[in-house]
Scaffold this active site. Structure first.
Site, PDB file in Angstrom:
ATOM      1  N   TYR A  53       0.851  -1.201   0.000  1.00 39.39           N
ATOM      2  CA  TYR A  53       0.000   0.000   0.000  1.00 39.39           C
ATOM      3  C   TYR A  53       0.878   1.238   0.000  1.00 39.39           C
ATOM      4  O   TYR A  53       1.865   1.295   0.747  1.00 39.39           O
ATOM      5  CB  TYR A  53      -0.880   0.035   1.256  1.00 39.39           C
ATOM      6  CG  TYR A  53      -2.330  -0.270   0.944  1.00 39.39           C
ATOM      7  CD1 TYR A  53      -3.028   0.508   0.032  1.00 39.39           C
ATOM      8  CD2 TYR A  53      -2.987  -1.323   1.570  1.00 39.39           C
ATOM      9  CE1 TYR A  53      -4.354   0.228  -0.267  1.00 39.39           C
ATOM     10  CE2 TYR A  53      -4.308  -1.607   1.274  1.00 39.39           C
ATOM     11  CZ  TYR A  53      -4.991  -0.825   0.347  1.00 39.39           C
ATOM     12  OH  TYR A  53      -6.291  -1.098   0.057  1.00 39.39           O
ATOM     13  N   GLU A  55      -0.537   4.857  -0.359  1.00 35.72           N
ATOM     14  CA  GLU A  55      -1.365   6.051  -0.560  1.00 35.72           C
ATOM     15  C   GLU A  55      -0.526   7.312  -0.416  1.00 35.72           C
ATOM     16  O   GLU A  55       0.298   7.412   0.507  1.00 35.72           O
ATOM     17  CB  GLU A  55      -2.534   6.066   0.427  1.00 35.72           C
ATOM     18  CG  GLU A  55      -3.690   5.259  -0.123  1.00 35.72           C
ATOM     19  CD  GLU A  55      -4.556   4.646   0.947  1.00 35.72           C
ATOM     20  OE1 GLU A  55      -3.974   4.162   1.936  1.00 35.72           O
ATOM     21  OE2 GLU A  55      -5.782   4.645   0.777  1.00 35.72           O
ATOM     22  N   ASP A 199      -7.627  13.174 -24.880  1.00 32.38           N
ATOM     23  CA  ASP A 199      -7.622  11.766 -24.484  1.00 32.38           C
ATOM     24  C   ASP A 199      -6.918  11.015 -25.609  1.00 32.38           C
ATOM     25  O   ASP A 199      -7.501  10.753 -26.662  1.00 32.38           O
ATOM     26  CB  ASP A 199      -9.067  11.289 -24.309  1.00 32.38           C
ATOM     27  CG  ASP A 199      -9.170   9.827 -23.907  1.00 32.38           C
ATOM     28  OD1 ASP A 199      -8.194   9.086 -24.113  1.00 32.38           O
ATOM     29  OD2 ASP A 199     -10.230   9.419 -23.400  1.00 32.38           O
ATOM     30  N   THR A 225      -4.492   6.003 -21.596  1.00 30.20           N
ATOM     31  CA  THR A 225      -4.325   4.671 -21.010  1.00 30.20           C
ATOM     32  C   THR A 225      -2.945   4.192 -21.443  1.00 30.20           C
ATOM     33  O   THR A 225      -2.324   4.747 -22.357  1.00 30.20           O
ATOM     34  CB  THR A 225      -5.411   3.687 -21.489  1.00 30.20           C
ATOM     35  OG1 THR A 225      -5.462   3.706 -22.907  1.00 30.20           O
ATOM     36  CG2 THR A 225      -6.759   4.045 -20.916  1.00 30.20           C
ATOM     37  N   LYS A 228      -2.727   0.379 -24.769  1.00 26.17           N
ATOM     38  CA  LYS A 228      -3.167   0.251 -26.172  1.00 26.17           C
ATOM     39  C   LYS A 228      -1.916   0.311 -27.064  1.00 26.17           C
ATOM     40  O   LYS A 228      -1.061  -0.562 -26.949  1.00 26.17           O
ATOM     41  CB  LYS A 228      -4.214   1.319 -26.480  1.00 26.17           C
ATOM     42  CG  LYS A 228      -5.477   1.172 -25.602  1.00 26.17           C
ATOM     43  CD  LYS A 228      -6.583   2.106 -26.012  1.00 26.17           C
ATOM     44  CE  LYS A 228      -7.871   1.854 -25.261  1.00 26.17           C
ATOM     45  NZ  LYS A 228      -7.995   2.554 -23.983  1.00 26.17           N
ATOM     46  N   ARG A 234      -2.336  -2.619 -18.225  1.00 26.30           N
ATOM     47  CA  ARG A 234      -3.633  -1.976 -18.101  1.00 26.30           C
ATOM     48  C   ARG A 234      -3.516  -0.853 -17.073  1.00 26.30           C
ATOM     49  O   ARG A 234      -3.053  -1.070 -15.948  1.00 26.30           O
ATOM     50  CB  ARG A 234      -4.640  -3.007 -17.603  1.00 26.30           C
ATOM     51  CG  ARG A 234      -5.993  -2.900 -18.203  1.00 26.30           C
ATOM     52  CD  ARG A 234      -6.557  -4.271 -18.419  1.00 26.30           C
ATOM     53  NE  ARG A 234      -6.297  -4.648 -19.789  1.00 26.30           N
ATOM     54  CZ  ARG A 234      -7.103  -4.370 -20.811  1.00 26.30           C
ATOM     55  NH1 ARG A 234      -8.222  -3.701 -20.608  1.00 26.30           N
ATOM     56  NH2 ARG A 234      -6.812  -4.746 -22.029  1.00 26.30           N
TER      57      ARG A 234
HETATM   58  N1  DSN Z   1     -12.635   0.191 -24.327  1.00 29.31           N
HETATM   59  C1  DSN Z   1     -11.701   1.067 -24.997  1.00 29.31           C
HETATM   60  C2  DSN Z   1     -11.660   0.820 -26.463  1.00 29.31           C
HETATM   61  O1  DSN Z   1     -11.820  -0.331 -26.843  1.00 29.31           O
HETATM   62  O2  DSN Z   1     -11.444   1.728 -27.233  1.00 29.31           O
HETATM   63  C3  DSN Z   1     -11.943   2.494 -24.690  1.00 29.31           C
HETATM   64  O3  DSN Z   1     -12.031   2.634 -23.317  1.00 29.31           O
END
Ligand code: DSN
Length: 416
Positions: A53, A55, A199, A225, A228, A234
């Site tokens: 942990y 925080e 984003d 994120t 990707k 993740r």
């Molecule tokens: N679920 C993602 C996507 O597939 O683009 C976006 O959050």
């Protein structure tokens, strides 16, 4: 065999994990938001760091025993700053939706007006979907793409901005295949005194690899994120100008989240290091080359693409002319081992549960080393399958071909 301890202690779980490894190896992964992480990222995410942990932030935590965790989190922060040229980075967000929520919480008051792209035109659920948190907590005004061209309509963005005077304009999307003119968004935001929020979850790897322009130098805040095109674990991160740093950090913790997931943060540190290597530029550039080639090959087979092509890793096809709805296409392609997702197309007359289109992309196949020749093969398999949706014999024959070719392209971290 992979995961020998799980095999011994929890055989039924193990069975499904191995089956999933086999599925990932034997099939073509075309979901544009998915990728295969490296063995090093997998090790970080499966490490003892999950035990801790922490925080707070490096140097200012609420639990003891942080001497190693601080080093790890600082590594992730410094590498992300270098990769994107960011003034301030928060690497604690659990994923994209909480990260976007934290940004709104940091920089807006409930009820403020914000602009975002409509979901069925390529926006994300956190960009103002009326039934979602963002749509309920803030007054989202939604812009769209030009229905004729499939490209963003920047004149409509300007008109709506001048009419509604938003406090923030959100750009950066989940199902938009074209490059984004960040400077045009910034100009419009400046004209009406709005904050700019990008984003870049889908395109972060292409931006880091120098294939697409970056909003980081001039946007107030940029969220991505990490799993990707960036090919990390993740999770998510928020980059912002120094003037917003305190508000962003407070909104993430303690505003929205508790203890950060330090095993995931270590995975982010590894992925950022990988993305800083010269080879990552080749990877990013090959993702785009593959997508452009796949788009051309699909068009040759009479697939109608929204905006007629792509500048990125992502392709959106409207299957109305083929008389195969998106859901049937997704399920049929599942049968031959090609994974993608059904998707609405702009102003789709069908429902999101059974839309007109499919969304596909090339980050994962490019990680396996597939190039232009394999894109021709993939377009051919897709076309044959969608012309034979009720022909189980033909679908089984295609699946066999898919498997044979896929097994010649290794997946990092999978040894069956
Ligand atoms: N679920 C993602 C996507 O597939 O683009 C976006 O959050």
């Amino acid at each position: 065999m992979m995961y020998p301890t799980i095999e011994k202690e929890d055989p039924s779980l193990h069975q499904s994990m191995i089956a999933e490894g086999k599925r990932q190896m034997e099939g073509v992964e075309l979901i544009p938001s998915e990728n295969y992480v490296s063995q090093a990222v997998l090790e970080a995410c499966g490490s003892i760091l999950t035990n801790k942990y922490s925080e707070g932030y490096p140097g200012k935590r609420y639990y003891g025993g942080q001497e190693n965790i601080d080093v790890i989190e600082n590594l992730a922060i410094e590498r992300a700053k270098k990769l994107f040229g960011a003034e301030h980075v928060n690497v604690q967000p659990y994923s994209g939706s909480p990260a976007n929520t934290a940004i709104y919480f940091a920089l807006l008051e409930f009820g403020d007006t914000v602009m975002g792209l409509k979901l069925d035109h390529g926006g994300h659920i956190t960009h103002g979907l009326p039934i979602g948190f963002s749509g309920k907590a803030y007054n989202f005004v939604q812009y769209g793409v030009n229905p004729e061209t499939g490209y963003l309509d920047m004149e409509e963005v300007r008109r709506l901005a001048q009419e509604h005077k938003p406090k923030m304009i959100v750009a950066g999307f989940t199902a938009y295949p074209r490059d984004i003119d960040w400077k045009a968004f910034k100009e419009i935001a400046d004209e009406v005194g709005a904050l700019t929020m990008a984003d870049i979850s889908h395109t972060a790897g292409l931006i880091a690899g120098g294939v697409l322009d970056s909003p980081v130098p001039f946007f107030d805040v940029v969220m991505s994120t990490t799993h990707k095109t960036l090919r990390g674990p993740r999770g998510a991160m928020i980059m912002c100008k120094t003037e917003h740093a305190k508000k962003i950090d407070r909104a993430v913790f303690p505003g929205l989240q508790g203890g950060p997931h330090e095993h995931a943060i270590a995975g982010k540190a590894v992925a950022f290091k990988e993305a800083l290597q010269p080879e990552f530029k080749n990877y990013a550039s090959q993702i785009k080359k593959n997508a452009v080639h796949l788009a051309e090959e699909l068009k040759r087979r009479d697939f109608k693409l929204v905006s007629d092509g792509t500048d990125t890793h992502l392709i959106l096809a409207d299957l109305s002319n083929k008389e195969v709805p998106g859901k049937v296409a997704q399920n049929t392609l599942d049968k031959i081992g090609i994974t993608l997702n059904m998707n609405t197309v702009p102003d789709d007359p069908r429902s999101p549960f059974d839309p007109s289109g499919i969304r596909l992309g090339t980050p994962a196949v490019t990680t396996r080393g597939m190039k232009e020749d394999q894109m021709v093969q993939i377009a051919d398999w897709m076309d044959r399958a969608l012309s034979n949706v009720d022909n189980e014999t033909e679908l089984a024959a295609i699946k066999k071909e898919v498997e044979e070719i896929c097994l010649t392209f290794p997946v990092p971290g999978i040894k069956l």
